[in-house]
Design an enzyme around this catalytic site. Structure first.
Site, PDB file in Angstrom:
ATOM      1  CG  ASP A 108      38.448  41.201  39.822  1.00 16.05           C
ATOM      2  OD1 ASP A 108      38.267  42.057  38.927  1.00 16.05           O
ATOM      3  OD2 ASP A 108      37.582  40.389  40.165  1.00 16.05           O
ATOM      4  CG  ASP A 109      41.495  40.404  44.068  1.00 13.50           C
ATOM      5  OD1 ASP A 109      40.323  40.803  44.006  1.00 13.50           O
ATOM      6  OD2 ASP A 109      41.797  39.203  44.211  1.00 13.50           O
ATOM      7  CG  HIS A 159      36.966  43.286  43.939  1.00 18.66           C
ATOM      8  ND1 HIS A 159      35.906  42.526  43.486  1.00 18.66           N
ATOM      9  CD2 HIS A 159      37.955  42.377  44.177  1.00 18.66           C
ATOM     10  CE1 HIS A 159      36.244  41.252  43.465  1.00 18.66           C
ATOM     11  NE2 HIS A 159      37.480  41.132  43.893  1.00 18.66           N
ATOM     12  CG  HIS A 163      38.513  40.012  48.278  1.00 19.93           C
ATOM     13  ND1 HIS A 163      38.446  38.637  48.197  1.00 19.93           N
ATOM     14  CD2 HIS A 163      38.565  40.437  47.000  1.00 19.93           C
ATOM     15  CE1 HIS A 163      38.493  38.263  46.927  1.00 19.93           C
ATOM     16  NE2 HIS A 163      38.554  39.349  46.181  1.00 19.93           N
ATOM     17  CG  HIS A 253      42.893  38.051  40.066  1.00 22.53           C
ATOM     18  ND1 HIS A 253      42.380  37.038  39.292  1.00 22.53           N
ATOM     19  CD2 HIS A 253      41.999  38.276  41.057  1.00 22.53           C
ATOM     20  CE1 HIS A 253      41.212  36.655  39.802  1.00 22.53           C
ATOM     21  NE2 HIS A 253      40.958  37.385  40.875  1.00 22.53           N
TER      22      HIS A 253
HETATM   23 ZN   LIG Z   1      38.679  39.453  44.163  1.00 20.52          ZN
END
Ligand SMILES: [Zn+2]
Length: 301
Positions: A108-109, A159, A163, A253
């Site tokens: 993620d991210d 995503h 955020h 991540h």
């Molecule tokens: Zn995230």
């Protein structure tokens, strides 16, 4: 009197001119024969004199003139990235079997310029496909990495843009978060994801409706490595080994988290790939997990 001085002056001038011409010729010959345009005379002189001790002893300055003249930038024609939809990596991968033990690695991210390339390199080394849930501003910042993710056969999910906790936003605002990110991903890689993961896994019925409107699915995880918090490699490895089941989705991540926390993720990756491979797991993207009917209804909605 006047004429004599003029004569003497003229003779003097002639001598000076000859001297200048001779000296100039010698100097020119030396320059052309040697390192013309080297531009290194000043640092060398300074070093020789010892007047200004240079911190970098390198005698060749970095700003050497380029041997090729700089051509003015080609004018941009049409769209900046000119994505060509339909150009997907060759479909050489066999369809995963329902009876196989499948697991999906998710990151993620990202993307970012530090960890995403390292993770991609490892995935390439071990011939594994994974799924990346990307945030809009990072997509805008690293469009080439987004394209690389797609080109190397991985899956991309949305995503959101900022955020935020989507459950606190109106349906309209949720839609904007998702659409803006979809557009950024499309601009970078020519695809529009049909998977989404809510930041913090904060899902609501409204968000599910927002996603359904766009024929998108929400993807949770089954094992949280807590890599963003700087969890030790040993602890994460133990957790993954103890809690991975067939149809599992592991959360990691490639951006954000505590300082240097994701160094652990990069170290963890080869270890869990080894561990899970030994236990008979095959690594797939979330799409492949869904296609194989192994995604749990509570995990992919
Ligand atoms: Zn995230």
């Amino acid at each position: 009197m006047r004429g004599r001085r003029m004569k003497r002056n003229r003779a003097g001038l002639f001598v000076v001119l000859v001297l200048i011409a001779t000296l100039g010729g010698i100097l020119m010959a030396k320059e052309w024969g040697g390192h013309l345009f080297s531009g290194s005379s000043i640092p060398e002189a300074a070093a020789a004199e010892g007047a200004t001790p240079s911190p970098s002893p390198s005698p060749t300055p970095s700003q050497k003139p380029s041997p090729t003249p700089t051509v003015p930038n080609k004018p941009e024609t049409g769209k900046p990235s000119d994505p060509t939809p339909g150009t997907k990596p060759p479909a050489t991968k066999p369809t995963p079997n329902k009876d196989e033990k499948l697991v999906a690695l998710t990151f993620d991210d990202g993307p970012d310029g530090k960890y995403t390339p390292q993770v991609l390199e490892l995935l390439k080394k071990y011939k594994i496909k994974a799924t990346f849930f990307l945030v809009g501003p990072q997509v805008e910042k690293y469009p080439d990495t987004v394209k690389q993710i797609v080109d190397e056969g991985h899956s991309i999910g949305n995503h959101t843009w900022s955020h935020k906790d989507m459950t606190k936003l109106t349906k309209k605002a949720q839609g904007e978060e998702i659409d803006k990110t979809q557009n950024a991903i499309f601009k970078a890689a020519g695809i529009k994801p049909h998977l989404m993961r809510a930041p913090f896994g904060a899902l609501s019925d409204t968000l599910l409706e927002t996603l359904a409107d766009r024929e998108m699915k929400h993807v949770y995880w089954t094992v949280d490595t807590k890599d963003w918090a700087g969890t030790s490699v040993a602890e994460m490895r133990k957790n993954v080994l103890a809690h991975t089941r067939s149809g599992g989705i592991l959360l990691m991540h490639t951006f954000g988290g505590r300082k240097n926390a994701l160094d652990h993720t990069v170290k963890l990756l080869p270890l869990i790939i080894g561990d899970l491979s030994k236990k008979g797991y095959k690594f797939v993207t979330v799409d492949e997990l869904i296609d194989a009917g192994q995604a749990h209804a509570s995990v992919v909605k």
